[in-house]
Design an enzyme around this catalytic site. Structure first.
Site, PDB file in Angstrom:
ATOM      1  N   ASP A  34     -75.591   9.375  67.197  1.00  0.00           N
ATOM      2  CA  ASP A  34     -74.136   9.583  67.117  1.00  0.00           C
ATOM      3  C   ASP A  34     -73.321   8.413  67.642  1.00  0.00           C
ATOM      4  O   ASP A  34     -72.091   8.412  67.516  1.00  0.00           O
ATOM      5  CB  ASP A  34     -73.768  10.847  67.903  1.00  0.00           C
ATOM      6  CG  ASP A  34     -74.330  12.087  67.229  1.00  0.00           C
ATOM      7  OD1 ASP A  34     -75.031  12.873  67.904  1.00  0.00           O
ATOM      8  OD2 ASP A  34     -74.106  12.243  66.018  1.00  0.00           O
TER       9      ASP A  34
ATOM     10  N   HIS B  66     -80.815  11.794  75.099  1.00  0.00           N
ATOM     11  CA  HIS B  66     -81.444  12.662  74.078  1.00  0.00           C
ATOM     12  C   HIS B  66     -82.474  13.558  74.744  1.00  0.00           C
ATOM     13  O   HIS B  66     -83.116  13.162  75.709  1.00  0.00           O
ATOM     14  CB  HIS B  66     -82.140  11.802  73.006  1.00  0.00           C
ATOM     15  CG  HIS B  66     -82.365  12.555  71.739  1.00  0.00           C
ATOM     16  ND1 HIS B  66     -83.470  13.335  71.546  1.00  0.00           N
ATOM     17  CD2 HIS B  66     -81.607  12.669  70.636  1.00  0.00           C
ATOM     18  CE1 HIS B  66     -83.391  13.896  70.353  1.00  0.00           C
ATOM     19  NE2 HIS B  66     -82.267  13.514  69.776  1.00  0.00           N
TER      20      HIS B  66
HETATM   21  C1  SDX Z   1     -77.944  15.064  68.826  1.00  0.00           C
HETATM   22  O1  SDX Z   1     -82.171  17.380  69.698  1.00  0.00           O
HETATM   23  C2  SDX Z   1     -81.896  16.602  68.696  1.00  0.00           C
HETATM   24  O2  SDX Z   1     -82.753  16.136  67.964  1.00  0.00           O
HETATM   25  C3  SDX Z   1     -80.417  16.333  68.506  1.00  0.00           C
HETATM   26  C4  SDX Z   1     -80.066  15.277  67.482  1.00  0.00           C
HETATM   27  C5  SDX Z   1     -80.434  15.718  66.102  1.00  0.00           C
HETATM   28  O3  SDX Z   1     -80.652  14.832  65.245  1.00  0.00           O
HETATM   29  O4  SDX Z   1     -80.400  16.951  65.830  1.00  0.00           O
HETATM   30  O5  SDX Z   1     -80.714  14.059  67.792  1.00  0.00           O
HETATM   31  C6  SDX Z   1     -78.555  15.036  67.465  1.00  0.00           C
HETATM   32  O6  SDX Z   1     -77.505  16.093  69.241  1.00  0.00           O
HETATM   33  C7  SDX Z   1     -77.963  13.801  69.652  1.00  0.00           C
HETATM   34  C8  SDX Z   1     -77.323  14.010  71.072  1.00  0.00           C
HETATM   35  C9  SDX Z   1     -75.813  13.922  70.921  1.00  0.00           C
HETATM   36  N1  SDX Z   1     -75.165  14.265  72.179  1.00  0.00           N
HETATM   37  C10 SDX Z   1     -74.551  13.344  72.949  1.00  0.00           C
HETATM   38  O7  SDX Z   1     -74.536  12.136  72.688  1.00  0.00           O
HETATM   39  C11 SDX Z   1     -73.831  13.914  74.154  1.00  0.00           C
HETATM   40  C12 SDX Z   1     -74.136  13.039  75.388  1.00  0.00           C
HETATM   41  N2  SDX Z   1     -75.545  13.222  75.690  1.00  0.00           N
HETATM   42  C13 SDX Z   1     -75.839  14.184  76.731  1.00  0.00           C
HETATM   43  O8  SDX Z   1     -74.985  15.255  76.856  1.00  0.00           O
HETATM   44  C14 SDX Z   1     -77.335  14.429  76.897  1.00  0.00           C
HETATM   45  O9  SDX Z   1     -77.970  13.228  76.865  1.00  0.00           O
HETATM   46  C15 SDX Z   1     -78.041  15.390  75.975  1.00  0.00           C
HETATM   47  C16 SDX Z   1     -77.332  16.686  75.850  1.00  0.00           C
HETATM   48  C17 SDX Z   1     -78.205  14.788  74.613  1.00  0.00           C
HETATM   49  C18 SDX Z   1     -79.394  15.625  76.591  1.00  0.00           C
HETATM   50  O10 SDX Z   1     -79.107  16.328  77.783  1.00  0.00           O
HETATM   51  P1  SDX Z   1     -80.186  16.546  78.889  1.00  0.00           P
HETATM   52  O11 SDX Z   1     -81.489  16.897  78.264  1.00  0.00           O
HETATM   53  O12 SDX Z   1     -79.648  17.453  79.954  1.00  0.00           O
HETATM   54  O13 SDX Z   1     -80.312  15.118  79.472  1.00  0.00           O
HETATM   55  P2  SDX Z   1     -81.380  14.732  80.514  1.00  0.00           P
HETATM   56  O14 SDX Z   1     -82.136  15.917  81.037  1.00  0.00           O
HETATM   57  O15 SDX Z   1     -82.164  13.651  79.890  1.00  0.00           O
HETATM   58  O16 SDX Z   1     -80.464  14.192  81.736  1.00  0.00           O
HETATM   59  C19 SDX Z   1     -81.096  13.515  82.760  1.00  0.00           C
HETATM   60  C20 SDX Z   1     -79.991  12.884  83.597  1.00  0.00           C
HETATM   61  C21 SDX Z   1     -78.970  13.886  84.169  1.00  0.00           C
HETATM   62  O17 SDX Z   1     -78.430  13.285  85.355  1.00  0.00           O
HETATM   63  P3  SDX Z   1     -79.115  13.642  86.804  1.00  0.00           P
HETATM   64  O18 SDX Z   1     -79.043  15.151  86.929  1.00  0.00           O
HETATM   65  O19 SDX Z   1     -80.531  13.120  86.731  1.00  0.00           O
HETATM   66  O20 SDX Z   1     -78.268  12.899  87.812  1.00  0.00           O
HETATM   67  O21 SDX Z   1     -79.222  11.988  82.778  1.00  0.00           O
HETATM   68  C22 SDX Z   1     -77.859  12.403  82.775  1.00  0.00           C
HETATM   69  C23 SDX Z   1     -77.857  13.868  83.147  1.00  0.00           C
HETATM   70  O22 SDX Z   1     -76.591  14.210  83.719  1.00  0.00           O
HETATM   71  N3  SDX Z   1     -77.335  12.206  81.426  1.00  0.00           N
HETATM   72  C24 SDX Z   1     -76.225  11.529  81.167  1.00  0.00           C
HETATM   73  C25 SDX Z   1     -76.118  11.533  79.771  1.00  0.00           C
HETATM   74  N4  SDX Z   1     -77.146  12.202  79.238  1.00  0.00           N
HETATM   75  C26 SDX Z   1     -77.899  12.624  80.277  1.00  0.00           C
HETATM   76  N5  SDX Z   1     -75.323  10.925  81.978  1.00  0.00           N
HETATM   77  C27 SDX Z   1     -74.296  10.313  81.366  1.00  0.00           C
HETATM   78  N6  SDX Z   1     -74.114  10.262  80.025  1.00  0.00           N
HETATM   79  C28 SDX Z   1     -75.001  10.874  79.209  1.00  0.00           C
HETATM   80  N7  SDX Z   1     -74.823  10.836  77.881  1.00  0.00           N
END
Ligand code: SDX
Length: 389
Positions: A328, A271
């Site tokens: 989700d 998130h």
């Molecule tokens: C919603 O914003 C809101 O409030 C949204 C929401 C709402 O109510 O409106 O809460 C609803 O959209 C929830 C999120 C739903 N999406 C997903 O579940 C998709 C999977 N999640 C990711 O794509 C991701 O976690 C995000 C998009 C939600 C956040 O992305 P970020 O901000 O780029 O994540 P981060 O900066 O915290 O990532 C840090 C690291 C990265 O790896 P490194 O570069 O450090 O090696 O964590 C990794 C990312 O690649 N990472 C994941 C991951 N989420 C982050 N790796 C694997 N699986 C994941 N789900």
């Protein structure tokens, strides 16, 4: 930290903004609507009462709630000509495309509620959207399955009316399962607002040009559709079904995620704000087992999801990155048990998020500090150069 470069754009509602609506503490896993903890609202309130709270800032008196519900009930019908709108789509159309188009098209039928600075017109547009989105969502589903569109039955409650229009048939009586309606109402509460997420920021940005509420919400639906945002509830089920089809080896899948093979992510995890367990996910997880037991559904996806969560929460890759289940992760399992097709899951998210979009748009449009959304940039392209003589 917010991922934005907050330049002095003069438009406080693009990169970051002040708001009185929703409070999130991402580290502590706290979520409150107008100061009320989400856990209390999910347990004790109703979706329409929470919608009133988000939009008006206070819980309604019983009289105010009755008046609000009656106004919504009186607007559930779509214009008769609008029903043919749904025939224009192929049955394979993704319902989010149908829903965003239909919401935008509402403005063509209701020129009496387009002025963002006329409070009566804004109230009318707010009521019409809350009243008609369930009808539009149900018709998007009926179009995809080639079944007749049912008129709303205004003797039913908000969620019951939606369930009947979605799953009912003109050829037989449809009894809404009160337990299903109660859980769906609670899920809509959990989705009702979430401060400046991608789709809400979109609604604010579009509205900042003084576009009408229908146009702004239609844009929000499209932002929500993305699999990184609201589309994640569909992507989680597709992920679980693929793991199941590949033999259910959760550890092998987690290793693929950690090795970032083919960019695969653990959908429903992580998130932008929560660096702790999403408080909504905790409520949904508790409800999931109860709903499946009540409905007599034994879905292997639930056990798979719980195994996946257990592995991820003890794995350094996820722990170090503070990746936890978000709203989700479990919702799709409940929606599937209720009979919704996977591609309708994000429409259910939109139904829940609608009052939040409306409340945030109204706060933005009424804020004298709001200017048109115009984020600036840092230019990193070529320096000046000249066309060859
Ligand atoms: C919603 O914003 C809101 O409030 C949204 C929401 C709402 O109510 O409106 O809460 C609803 O959209 C929830 C999120 C739903 N999406 C997903 O579940 C998709 C999977 N999640 C990711 O794509 C991701 O976690 C995000 C998009 C939600 C956040 O992305 P970020 O901000 O780029 O994540 P981060 O900066 O915290 O990532 C840090 C690291 C990265 O790896 P490194 O570069 O450090 O090696 O964590 C990794 C990312 O690649 N990472 C994941 C991951 N989420 C982050 N790796 C694997 N699986 C994941 N789900």
């Amino acid at each position: 930290e917010t991922g934005y470069v907050t330049l002095d754009t003069g438009f406080v509602n693009t990169a970051s903004c002040t708001s009185e609506i929703t409070y999130i503490d991402g580290d502590a896993g706290i979520l409150r609507y107008r100061g009320y903890p989400i856990e209390e609202l999910a347990e004790k309130s109703s979706f329409l009462e929470v919608s009133y709270l988000l939009i008006n800032g206070e819980l309604p008196t019983p009289e105010q709630l009755t008046e609000f519900q009656d106004k919504i009930t009186n607007h559930t019908l779509l214009h008769e000509r609008f029903r043919s709108f749904f025939n224009g789509f192929p049955s394979s159309a993704h319902p989010m495309a149908v829903v965003s188009s239909a919401i935008g098209a509402l403005s063509t039928y209701y020129p009496d509620s387009l002025d963002p600075f006329d409070p009566e017109q804004v109230d009318l547009a707010s009521i019409r959207l809350l009243a008609k989105l369930p009808t539009i969502a149900a018709y998007a589903y009926k179009t995809s399955v080639g079944q007749p569109l049912l008129y709303p039955d205004n003797t039913l409650g908000y969620v019951e009316n939606f369930l009947r229009m979605t799953f009912g048939l003109p050829t037989e009586k449809f009894e809404v399962d009160p337990e299903v309606a109660k859980v769906l109402d609670m899920l809509f509460i959990l989705h009702a607002d979430h401060e400046q997420n991608c789709s809400t920021s979109t609604v604010r940005l579009v509205g900042s040009s003084h576009a009408n509420l229908y146009a702004s919400v239609s844009a929000g639906v499209n932002a929500l559709w993305g699999p990184l945002h609201g589309g994640a509830n569909q992507a989680v089920l597709e992920m679980l079904e693929k793991i199941h089809a590949d033999g259910g080896d959760v550890k092998a899948f987690v290793n693929k995620v950690k090795n970032k093979e083919d960019g695969v992510k653990l959908m429903g995890f992580g998130h932008r704000v929560y660096r702790n367990y999403d408080p909504r996910a905790a409520v949904v997880k508790k409800a999931t087992r109860k709903v499946l037991d009540t409905m007599g559904v034994n879905d292997p996806m639930l056990d798979l999801a719980m195994q996946l969560e257990e592995v991820a929460l003890t794995d350094d890759y996820f722990v170090q990155r503070k990746l936890y289940p978000n709203v989700d992760f479990y919702t799709g399992i409940i929606y599937k048990a209720m009979g919704f097709p996977v591609n309708a899951f994000t429409v259910l998210f939109a139904l829940g998020r609608l009052p939040g979009w409306i409340a945030q748009w109204r706060e933005m449009i009424n804020d004298p500090a709001t200017k048109i959304g115009r984020p600036r940039q840092i230019y990193v392209g070529s320096p000046e150069r000249h066309y060859p003589a």
